[in-house]
Design a protein around this motif. Structure first.
Motif, PDB file in Angstrom:
ATOM      1  N   LYS A  36       0.838  -1.201   0.000  1.00 56.41           N
ATOM      2  CA  LYS A  36       0.000   0.000   0.000  1.00 56.41           C
ATOM      3  C   LYS A  36       0.878   1.257   0.000  1.00 56.41           C
ATOM      4  N   GLU A  37       1.962   1.202   0.778  1.00 54.45           N
ATOM      5  CA  GLU A  37       2.886   2.339   0.822  1.00 54.45           C
ATOM      6  C   GLU A  37       3.547   2.536  -0.541  1.00 54.45           C
ATOM      7  N   TYR A  38       3.999   1.434  -1.141  1.00 49.98           N
ATOM      8  CA  TYR A  38       4.641   1.518  -2.451  1.00 49.98           C
ATOM      9  C   TYR A  38       3.660   1.997  -3.519  1.00 49.98           C
ATOM     10  N   GLN A  39       2.396   1.638  -3.359  1.00 49.97           N
ATOM     11  CA  GLN A  39       1.387   2.096  -4.307  1.00 49.97           C
ATOM     12  C   GLN A  39       1.298   3.614  -4.294  1.00 49.97           C
ATOM     13  N   GLY A  40       1.332   4.187  -3.100  1.00 50.79           N
ATOM     14  CA  GLY A  40       1.325   5.640  -2.979  1.00 50.79           C
ATOM     15  C   GLY A  40       2.539   6.268  -3.628  1.00 50.79           C
ATOM     16  N   SER A  41       3.711   5.673  -3.393  1.00 51.42           N
ATOM     17  CA  SER A  41       4.954   6.189  -3.983  1.00 51.42           C
ATOM     18  C   SER A  41       4.899   6.140  -5.502  1.00 51.42           C
ATOM     19  N   ALA A  42       4.384   5.033  -6.035  1.00 53.19           N
ATOM     20  CA  ALA A  42       4.303   4.873  -7.491  1.00 53.19           C
ATOM     21  C   ALA A  42       3.320   5.859  -8.105  1.00 53.19           C
ATOM     22  N   LEU A  43       2.191   6.051  -7.433  1.00 57.21           N
ATOM     23  CA  LEU A  43       1.193   7.000  -7.938  1.00 57.21           C
ATOM     24  C   LEU A  43       1.750   8.418  -7.925  1.00 57.21           C
ATOM     25  N   TYR A  44       2.452   8.767  -6.850  1.00 53.65           N
ATOM     26  CA  TYR A  44       3.034  10.106  -6.757  1.00 53.65           C
ATOM     27  C   TYR A  44       4.110  10.302  -7.824  1.00 53.65           C
ATOM     28  N   ALA A  45       4.970   9.296  -7.996  1.00 50.08           N
ATOM     29  CA  ALA A  45       6.053   9.388  -8.984  1.00 50.08           C
ATOM     30  C   ALA A  45       5.522   9.473 -10.404  1.00 50.08           C
ATOM     31  N   SER A  46       4.363   8.864 -10.641  1.00 53.75           N
ATOM     32  CA  SER A  46       3.784   8.892 -11.984  1.00 53.75           C
ATOM     33  C   SER A  46       2.962  10.154 -12.233  1.00 53.75           C
ATOM     34  N   GLY A  47       2.871  11.025 -11.214  1.00 59.92           N
ATOM     35  CA  GLY A  47       2.150  12.288 -11.377  1.00 59.92           C
ATOM     36  C   GLY A  47       0.660  12.190 -11.099  1.00 59.92           C
ATOM     37  N   ASN A  48       0.206  11.026 -10.651  1.00 61.66           N
ATOM     38  CA  ASN A  48      -1.225  10.835 -10.381  1.00 61.66           C
ATOM     39  C   ASN A  48      -1.514  11.208  -8.931  1.00 61.66           C
ATOM     40  N   THR A  49      -1.477  12.516  -8.649  1.00 64.11           N
ATOM     41  CA  THR A  49      -1.597  12.984  -7.269  1.00 64.11           C
ATOM     42  C   THR A  49      -2.985  12.763  -6.673  1.00 64.11           C
ATOM     43  N   ASP A  50      -4.029  12.782  -7.514  1.00 64.46           N
ATOM     44  CA  ASP A  50      -5.379  12.561  -6.986  1.00 64.46           C
ATOM     45  C   ASP A  50      -5.507  11.148  -6.412  1.00 64.46           C
ATOM     46  N   LYS A  51      -5.006  10.172  -7.161  1.00 61.11           N
ATOM     47  CA  LYS A  51      -5.054   8.791  -6.686  1.00 61.11           C
ATOM     48  C   LYS A  51      -4.144   8.600  -5.484  1.00 61.11           C
ATOM     49  N   PHE A  52      -3.014   9.309  -5.500  1.00 60.25           N
ATOM     50  CA  PHE A  52      -2.090   9.222  -4.372  1.00 60.25           C
ATOM     51  C   PHE A  52      -2.760   9.749  -3.108  1.00 60.25           C
ATOM     52  N   MET A  53      -3.462  10.875  -3.221  1.00 61.43           N
ATOM     53  CA  MET A  53      -4.153  11.440  -2.069  1.00 61.43           C
ATOM     54  C   MET A  53      -5.231  10.478  -1.561  1.00 61.43           C
ATOM     55  N   GLN A  54      -5.958   9.876  -2.490  1.00 59.40           N
ATOM     56  CA  GLN A  54      -6.985   8.906  -2.115  1.00 59.40           C
ATOM     57  C   GLN A  54      -6.348   7.715  -1.393  1.00 59.40           C
ATOM     58  N   ASN A  55      -5.208   7.276  -1.922  1.00 58.20           N
ATOM     59  CA  ASN A  55      -4.481   6.158  -1.325  1.00 58.20           C
ATOM     60  C   ASN A  55      -4.047   6.487   0.106  1.00 58.20           C
ATOM     61  N   LEU A  56      -3.530   7.710   0.299  1.00 55.86           N
ATOM     62  CA  LEU A  56      -3.092   8.129   1.632  1.00 55.86           C
ATOM     63  C   LEU A  56      -4.259   8.169   2.612  1.00 55.86           C
ATOM     64  N   LYS A  57      -5.390   8.690   2.161  1.00 54.54           N
ATOM     65  CA  LYS A  57      -6.560   8.783   3.033  1.00 54.54           C
ATOM     66  C   LYS A  57      -7.069   7.395   3.422  1.00 54.54           C
ATOM     67  N   GLU A  58      -7.001   6.461   2.474  1.00 58.96           N
ATOM     68  CA  GLU A  58      -7.420   5.086   2.767  1.00 58.96           C
ATOM     69  C   GLU A  58      -6.503   4.453   3.813  1.00 58.96           C
ATOM     70  N   GLN A  59      -5.180   4.696   3.661  1.00 57.55           N
ATOM     71  CA  GLN A  59      -4.229   4.152   4.622  1.00 57.55           C
ATOM     72  C   GLN A  59      -4.414   4.764   6.009  1.00 57.55           C
TER      73      GLN A  59
END
Length: 344
Positions: A182-205
């Motif tokens: 889950k942590e790596y998913q956030g890192s990958a989303l952020y690195a790929s520029g998909n900040t909306d999904k990254f924010m959603q991922n962080l809130k879920e965690q």
């Protein structure tokens, strides 16, 4: 690593047992070279030797991928990302889990415990001979989750974010509560520029684990980039430092977020000074209030990093704006001292 070494020794004796002639000699030699190199932390030398053992066993009819796993692990430790990535991908695609059953028995004549293949172990156990005793089986733990975690790390290090996300999704389908994935998913989303999904991922965690200071900090960073969610960012940073009082980066970002876009604020004030002085005064007071609010966070930042020139310069401006002359002069002197130490 101690568990890994023990696993290697046990599996090696089980797999090598029963081989004949040159094949057995080659296996023993390759395994010894691999183990010696591993124990000497010469991972670049150990990795291909473990693959050699795997290939020799496969040629003789034993497709046991534990040695491929050891090869992949050593390639990863040697930072050979392409080779490690290939092996970990092959292991995952093959369905390898690392679960192995080891069969051991004690030779009563020598007193030594040895490993056997299942059929030989069963025959020895069923025989009426008193030559063997202490028949035991031991099952190794699964390494499947580790395969997904390591391959994800390799892909992220190689900046292959889309491939990493695909592996993460595949891994989470099997291990939905895996915190690292889950942590790596956030890192990958952020690195790929998909900040909306990254924010959603962080809130879920954070919904699952509200005591994660790093996730609160990362959420604050994303929120601080949008003026409309700046207040939410302040709350996130504050939660981060509640959980981790020495979180230097959180204090630094709190200063920046509380102050806001100061260049824009100053330009607005200057534009109104002549035409609408009353409105300009209100903006000046609001600006001073923001700077006052940032002081305690800035002082904690400075306390943690007293020789950080950025912290000193920011706090010099803060004290200047809040009319704290003594502190301003202190920061000005500190800035000159640090600049004098910098290489020219």
């Amino acid at each position: 690593m101690k568990k890994l070494i023990l696993g290697m020794a046990i599996v090696a004796s089980a797999l090598v047992f029963g081989q004949k002639g040159d094949v057995n000699a080659q296996l023993q030699e390759a395994n010894k070279v691999a183990m010696d190199a591993y124990n000497a932390k010469n991972y670049a030398a150990a990795a291909p030797k473990f693959m050699e053992v795997y290939n020799l066993l496969k040629t003789s009819g034993q497709d046991n991928k534990v040695y491929m796993y050891y090869a992949g692990l050593n390639y990863a430790l040697a930072n050979d990302i392409p080779q490690a990535t290939k092996i970990y991908t092959d292991l995952i695609n093959s369905g390898y889990t690392g679960v192995e059953t080891t069969y051991t028995a004690k030779d009563n004549k020598t007193g030594q415990v040895a490993s056997y293949d299942k059929n030989t172990w069963e025959l020895l156990k069923k025989s009426s001979s008193k030559d063997y005793s202490d028949f035991k089986t031991e099952q190794s733990p699964s390494v499947e989750a580790d395969l997904y975690e390591t391959l994800t790390t390799l892909l992220l290090n190689a900046k292959k974010n889309d491939e990493a996300l695909a592996i993460i999704e595949k891994g989470l389908a099997k291990f939905p509560n895996n915190a690292k994935l889950k942590e790596y998913q956030g890192s990958a989303l952020y690195a790929s520029g998909n900040t909306d999904k990254f924010m959603q991922n962080l809130k879920e965690q954070l919904a699952k684990n509200p005591n994660d200071a790093t996730n609160w900090y990362n959420l604050g960073v994303l929120q601080s980039k949008n003026p409309e969610t700046a207040n939410e960012a302040i709350i996130s940073f504050q939660k981060a430092i509640e959980l981790k009082p020495d979180f230097t980066n959180a204090y630094q970002n709190l200063v920046y977020t509380v102050i806001g876009d100061d260049e824009k604020a100053v330009n607005e004030i200057n534009a109104l000074r002549k035409t609408k002085p009353d409105e300009a005064t209100k903006l000046i007071d609001a600006r001073k209030e923001r700077f006052n609010k940032s002081v305690p966070y800035g002082e904690r930042w400075l306390q943690a990093m007293p020789d950080d020139i950025t912290a000193v310069q920011v706090m010099k401006d803060v004290y200047n704006t809040t009319k704290n002359t003594a502190k301003y002069n202190e920061m000005k002197a500190k800035e000159a001292e640090l600049q004098a130490k910098q290489p020219k």
